[in-house]
Design an enzyme around this catalytic site. Structure first.
Site, PDB file in Angstrom:
ATOM      1  N   THR A  16      39.587  47.586  45.044  1.00  0.00           N
ATOM      2  CA  THR A  16      40.274  46.320  44.756  1.00  0.00           C
ATOM      3  C   THR A  16      41.790  46.499  44.912  1.00  0.00           C
ATOM      4  OG1 THR A  16      38.537  45.688  43.235  1.00  0.00           O
ATOM      5  CG2 THR A  16      40.627  44.534  42.996  1.00  0.00           C
ATOM      6  N   SER A  40      37.458  55.837  52.470  1.00  0.00           N
ATOM      7  CA  SER A  40      36.297  56.650  52.782  1.00  0.00           C
ATOM      8  C   SER A  40      35.048  56.003  52.198  1.00  0.00           C
ATOM      9  CB  SER A  40      36.498  58.050  52.182  1.00  0.00           C
ATOM     10  OG  SER A  40      35.258  58.698  52.073  1.00  0.00           O
ATOM     11  N   GLU A  50      35.274  43.269  36.963  1.00  0.00           N
ATOM     12  CA  GLU A  50      34.769  41.957  37.370  1.00  0.00           C
ATOM     13  C   GLU A  50      35.242  40.827  36.483  1.00  0.00           C
ATOM     14  OE1 GLU A  50      30.486  42.638  38.136  1.00  0.00           O
ATOM     15  OE2 GLU A  50      31.261  43.301  40.072  1.00  0.00           O
ATOM     16  N   ALA A  51      35.995  41.141  35.429  1.00  0.00           N
ATOM     17  CA  ALA A  51      36.532  40.074  34.575  1.00  0.00           C
ATOM     18  C   ALA A  51      38.046  40.063  34.732  1.00  0.00           C
ATOM     19  CB  ALA A  51      36.159  40.333  33.116  1.00  0.00           C
ATOM     20  N   LYS A  79      36.141  31.703  33.653  1.00  0.00           N
ATOM     21  CA  LYS A  79      36.265  32.425  32.378  1.00  0.00           C
ATOM     22  C   LYS A  79      37.334  31.748  31.532  1.00  0.00           C
ATOM     23  CE  LYS A  79      37.809  36.852  30.504  1.00  0.00           C
ATOM     24  NZ  LYS A  79      38.260  38.218  30.769  1.00  0.00           N
ATOM     25  N   GLU A 338      40.350  43.961  27.485  1.00  0.00           N
ATOM     26  CA  GLU A 338      41.002  42.663  27.701  1.00  0.00           C
ATOM     27  C   GLU A 338      41.153  42.346  29.201  1.00  0.00           C
ATOM     28  OE1 GLU A 338      41.970  39.998  26.052  1.00  0.00           O
ATOM     29  OE2 GLU A 338      41.635  40.568  23.963  1.00  0.00           O
ATOM     30  N   THR A 340      42.516  43.703  31.860  1.00  0.00           N
ATOM     31  CA  THR A 340      43.914  43.653  32.304  1.00  0.00           C
ATOM     32  C   THR A 340      44.214  44.486  33.558  1.00  0.00           C
ATOM     33  OG1 THR A 340      44.210  45.263  30.530  1.00  0.00           O
ATOM     34  CG2 THR A 340      45.060  43.051  30.138  1.00  0.00           C
ATOM     35  N   ILE A 342      43.113  44.492  36.848  1.00  0.00           N
ATOM     36  CA  ILE A 342      43.424  43.807  38.115  1.00  0.00           C
ATOM     37  C   ILE A 342      44.743  43.052  37.958  1.00  0.00           C
ATOM     38  CG2 ILE A 342      42.646  42.092  39.801  1.00  0.00           C
ATOM     39  CD1 ILE A 342      39.762  42.873  39.100  1.00  0.00           C
TER      40      ILE A 342
HETATM   41  C1  LIG Z   1      34.294  50.840  33.184  1.00  0.00           C
HETATM   42  C2  LIG Z   1      35.378  50.020  33.814  1.00  0.00           C
HETATM   43  C3  LIG Z   1      35.357  48.648  33.691  1.00  0.00           C
HETATM   44  C4  LIG Z   1      36.385  47.890  34.240  1.00  0.00           C
HETATM   45  N1  LIG Z   1      36.400  46.535  34.059  1.00  0.00           N
HETATM   46  C5  LIG Z   1      37.461  45.826  34.484  1.00  0.00           C
HETATM   47  C6  LIG Z   1      37.534  44.436  34.287  1.00  0.00           C
HETATM   48  O1  LIG Z   1      36.632  43.812  33.738  1.00  0.00           O
HETATM   49  N2  LIG Z   1      38.634  43.787  34.724  1.00  0.00           N
HETATM   50  C7  LIG Z   1      39.649  44.432  35.361  1.00  0.00           C
HETATM   51  O2  LIG Z   1      40.652  43.804  35.702  1.00  0.00           O
HETATM   52  N3  LIG Z   1      39.560  45.742  35.631  1.00  0.00           N
HETATM   53  C8  LIG Z   1      38.514  46.451  35.200  1.00  0.00           C
HETATM   54  N4  LIG Z   1      38.450  47.774  35.478  1.00  0.00           N
HETATM   55  C9  LIG Z   1      39.456  48.390  36.330  1.00  0.00           C
HETATM   56  C10 LIG Z   1      39.145  48.040  37.790  1.00  0.00           C
HETATM   57  O3  LIG Z   1      37.866  48.510  38.114  1.00  0.00           O
HETATM   58  C11 LIG Z   1      40.175  48.674  38.716  1.00  0.00           C
HETATM   59  O4  LIG Z   1      41.469  48.362  38.268  1.00  0.00           O
HETATM   60  C12 LIG Z   1      40.046  48.127  40.108  1.00  0.00           C
HETATM   61  O5  LIG Z   1      38.725  48.211  40.550  1.00  0.00           O
HETATM   62  C13 LIG Z   1      40.926  48.895  41.057  1.00  0.00           C
HETATM   63  O6  LIG Z   1      40.412  50.176  41.299  1.00  0.00           O
HETATM   64  P1  LIG Z   1      41.102  51.046  42.411  1.00  0.00           P
HETATM   65  O7  LIG Z   1      41.097  50.288  43.678  1.00  0.00           O
HETATM   66  O8  LIG Z   1      42.391  51.535  41.881  1.00  0.00           O
HETATM   67  O9  LIG Z   1      40.150  52.335  42.533  1.00  0.00           O
HETATM   68  P2  LIG Z   1      38.726  52.532  43.290  1.00  0.00           P
HETATM   69  O10 LIG Z   1      37.887  51.327  43.257  1.00  0.00           O
HETATM   70  O11 LIG Z   1      38.156  53.794  42.724  1.00  0.00           O
HETATM   71  O12 LIG Z   1      39.125  52.805  44.803  1.00  0.00           O
HETATM   72  C14 LIG Z   1      39.609  54.057  45.223  1.00  0.00           C
HETATM   73  C15 LIG Z   1      39.604  54.074  46.739  1.00  0.00           C
HETATM   74  O13 LIG Z   1      40.174  55.295  47.181  1.00  0.00           O
HETATM   75  C16 LIG Z   1      39.330  55.870  48.151  1.00  0.00           C
HETATM   76  N5  LIG Z   1      39.496  57.310  48.149  1.00  0.00           N
HETATM   77  C17 LIG Z   1      39.504  58.141  47.091  1.00  0.00           C
HETATM   78  N6  LIG Z   1      39.652  59.421  47.513  1.00  0.00           N
HETATM   79  C18 LIG Z   1      39.759  59.372  48.867  1.00  0.00           C
HETATM   80  C19 LIG Z   1      39.927  60.341  49.896  1.00  0.00           C
HETATM   81  N7  LIG Z   1      39.979  61.669  49.657  1.00  0.00           N
HETATM   82  N8  LIG Z   1      39.993  59.918  51.168  1.00  0.00           N
HETATM   83  C20 LIG Z   1      39.927  58.581  51.476  1.00  0.00           C
HETATM   84  N9  LIG Z   1      39.759  57.624  50.548  1.00  0.00           N
HETATM   85  C21 LIG Z   1      39.673  58.021  49.270  1.00  0.00           C
HETATM   86  C22 LIG Z   1      37.929  55.437  47.729  1.00  0.00           C
HETATM   87  O14 LIG Z   1      37.008  55.557  48.795  1.00  0.00           O
HETATM   88  C23 LIG Z   1      38.206  54.002  47.335  1.00  0.00           C
HETATM   89  O15 LIG Z   1      38.222  53.196  48.492  1.00  0.00           O
HETATM   90  C24 LIG Z   1      37.417  48.543  34.958  1.00  0.00           C
HETATM   91  C25 LIG Z   1      37.394  49.920  35.125  1.00  0.00           C
HETATM   92  C26 LIG Z   1      36.397  50.673  34.552  1.00  0.00           C
HETATM   93  C27 LIG Z   1      36.400  52.160  34.737  1.00  0.00           C
END
Ligand SMILES: Cc1cc2nc3c(=O)[nH]c(=O)nc-3n(C[C@H](O)[C@H](O)[C@H](O)COP(=O)(O)OP(=O)(O)OC[C@H]3O[C@@H](n4cnc5c(N)ncnc54)[C@H](O)[C@@H]3O)c2cc1C
Length: 498
Positions: A16, A40, A50-51, A79, A338, A340, A342
């Site tokens: 995301t 990757s 998702e919230a 929501k 909460e 927060t 995203i």
């Molecule tokens: C249990 C839980 C519940 C959550 N619920 C909420 C919620 O309700 N509302 C909300 O706002 N947020 C929530 N979050 C947070 C939310 O999931 C994240 O803020 C959001 O999904 C962003 O994640 P990200 O993109 O930073 O990381 P990720 O989704 O982990 O993406 C990381 C990316 O980096 C890539 N990557 C990693 N290493 C390598 C490598 N060596 N080479 C190439 N690519 C690589 C992966 O393939 C992936 O594409 C929650 C988090 C958790 C843990």
């Protein structure tokens, strides 16, 4: 980097955070930037998140996103807040809604008038004066109730959201590179990142790097050595298990956060399924027992295998260091109570776009960015701790820990003034308004001993009549709203808009 050439931005990671970064940068600064995103498929994304909270609507507007198309593509529902069950006390619940409570005066908040009326015999709940809260309870929704806009956010499918953003970003010119980052080349003299080396032999060079690699923090942490400040002494959760289920009922227009003896469980209703998960601390609950608790408390048939996720609450001491900006989970994580995270991605992106480094000399911009990010996260941290700490629960070691633990001075100050005098003020970054603080403090059982006496300037019967009229107006407005599901079917049915 010169003004004659485009700045090469490399986004590492395609969750995301990664796709929101690539999409928003190409949308608003695209003519000036050359953007590449590396991700990757083999590693995948965290797959939750998702919230959301209402600020997402502002961000979408800034980026020109069509709400109906976005909602349809991500099976989104509306929501209006979060229902907290068993938090202040077992078998009690309250809603932290996105709405305003009553009508405030410049000198005193609405709850002071309500408390004055209660002292004169009024028997109503503060909830009766919040449109969004009453609509949530009634399962109703529309964008506006008469002329009054409704304040709302979304529940969305995280994987579908990233895929939808990817489609838009690629169409607007973002180059996507598939591959696993094996090595990060750092310039010895400047300390800046020069390139990412992938397992397929490809080398991706850039001027500015955005670390969206999730909890791994490959660029900001592994390559640049920026430390992660551990906040587990305040927020002990370090584990979650997520599972998707069928939806046994029409989607409610709010998230549910159900506290257990150790940890809490989320229920996030989408149009065609429900997202569920349990958040817990391995100090108080084993993975096996957490999974049992989660599976025993599902209301729909599981559609996926339970998935375990480990994390550490805290933050990077700097989220922008050298030519690397960490956005998303790589920059820190509190916990999802909460919704927060995203929001924090979107505020970081707005901040980055305002402070974008168009020259090589950007240390002072990074400093500003880091200061603002730090205050923002500390404010949210305090608000989340409040839910755990302000509780009467003494039925398990988990609740005993939270109820008796040390809390930040900033939060103690806020809770004490409210408990003694009923005074509330918005936080420094205006994310949680007074209504949020009031709903959660009172919902968790913190009742003020005293309150501002502005309400006593009015004759008691007159005050009660005014409140009765306001309550009636909200009841009428809610009665006119359609059921949430019916509104969704007209406005944004899954897969049918755009
Ligand atoms: C249990 C839980 C519940 C959550 N619920 C909420 C919620 O309700 N509302 C909300 O706002 N947020 C929530 N979050 C947070 C939310 O999931 C994240 O803020 C959001 O999904 C962003 O994640 P990200 O993109 O930073 O990381 P990720 O989704 O982990 O993406 C990381 C990316 O980096 C890539 N990557 C990693 N290493 C390598 C490598 N060596 N080479 C190439 N690519 C690589 C992966 O393939 C992936 O594409 C929650 C988090 C958790 C843990």
């Amino acid at each position: 980097m010169t003004s004659a050439t485009k700045t090469r931005v490399v986004v590492a990671g395609g969750g995301t955070a990664g796709w929101l970064s690539a999409f928003s940068l190409v949308t608003r600064l695209g003519n000036l930037l050359d953007i590449t995103l590396v991700e990757s498929e083999q590693i995948g994304t965290v797959g939750v998140g998702e919230a959301t909270i209402p600020t997402m609507r502002n961000f979408h507007q800034l980026m020109g996103i069509d709400e109906r198309e976005f909602m349809s593509a991500t099976q989104a529902t509306f929501k209006l807040g979060i229902e907290f069950e068993n938090w202040g006390q077992k078998n009690e619940s309250y809603i932290h809604s996105f709405g305003e409570i009553g009508q405030r005066a410049w000198m005193a908040e609405f709850h002071a008038f309500w408390m004055a009326a209660r002292d004169s015999g009024l028997n109503d709940s503060l909830d009766d004066y919040c449109l969004e809260l009453k609509a949530a309870k009634a399962g109703k929704f529309a964008l506006a109730a008469g002329k009054k806009p409704v304040n709302y956010a979304f529940h969305l499918d995280a994987t579908a959201y990233a895929a939808w953003l990817r489609k838009k970003a690629e169409a607007a010119g973002v180059k996507r590179v598939e591959g696993k980052i094996n090595n990060i080349v750092v310039d010895e003299q400047s300390g800046n990142i020069r390139s990412l080396e992938l397992d397929n032999g490809e080398c991706v060079q850039g001027d500015v790097f955005i670390d969206c690699t999730g909890f791994r923090g490959l660029l900001i942490g592994d390559a640049l050595g920026v430390e992660y400040e551990d906040w587990s002494h305040y927020l002990a959760a370090d584990s979650a298990i997520a599972v998707q289920t069928e939806s046994p009922e029409p989607p409610r227009p709010y998230t549910r956060a159900i506290a257990h003896d150790a940890g809490w469980q989320w229920r996030i209703p989408l149009q065609t399924r429900t997202g569920n998960g349990i958040v817990y601390s391995s100090r108080f609950l084993s993975d096996e027992d957490a999974e049992k608790t989660l599976l025993a408390n599902l209301t729909g048939k599981p559609l996926t295998e339970p998935r375990r996720i480990k994390f550490k609450t805290g933050r990077r001491v700097k989220t922008w260091h050298k030519n690397c900006v960490a956005i998303g989970l790589s920059s820190g994580f509190l916990e999802p109570l909460e919704s927060t995270s995203i929001h924090l991605v979107t505020t970081a992106l707005i901040r980055l776009m305002k402070l974008f480094p168009f020259s090589d000399n950007f240390g002072i911009l990074a400093e500003r960015f880091n200061q603002e990010s730090a205050v923002e996260l500390e404010t949210i941290r305090d608000f989340i701790i409040l839910h755990y700490h302000q509780t009467a629960r003494d039925d398990s070691p988990f609740w005993d820990h939270y109820r008796t633990m040390d809390i930040p001075d900033s939060l103690r100050h806020r809770m004490t003034i409210f408990a003694e005098n009923g005074y509330v003020w918005p936080d420094d970054v205006s994310l949680f308004r007074v209504d949020s603080w009031i709903q959660v403090m009172m919902g968790q059982g913190l009742q003020p001993k005293q309150y501002h006496h502005a309400g006593k300037m009015l004759p008691p019967e007159g005050l009660k009549q005014q409140l009765a009229a306001l309550k009636q107006q909200i009841e009428n407005q809610v009665a006119q709203l359609p059921p949430h599901e019916q509104f969704i079917q007209k406005y944004c049915p899954a897969g049918k808009v755009g």
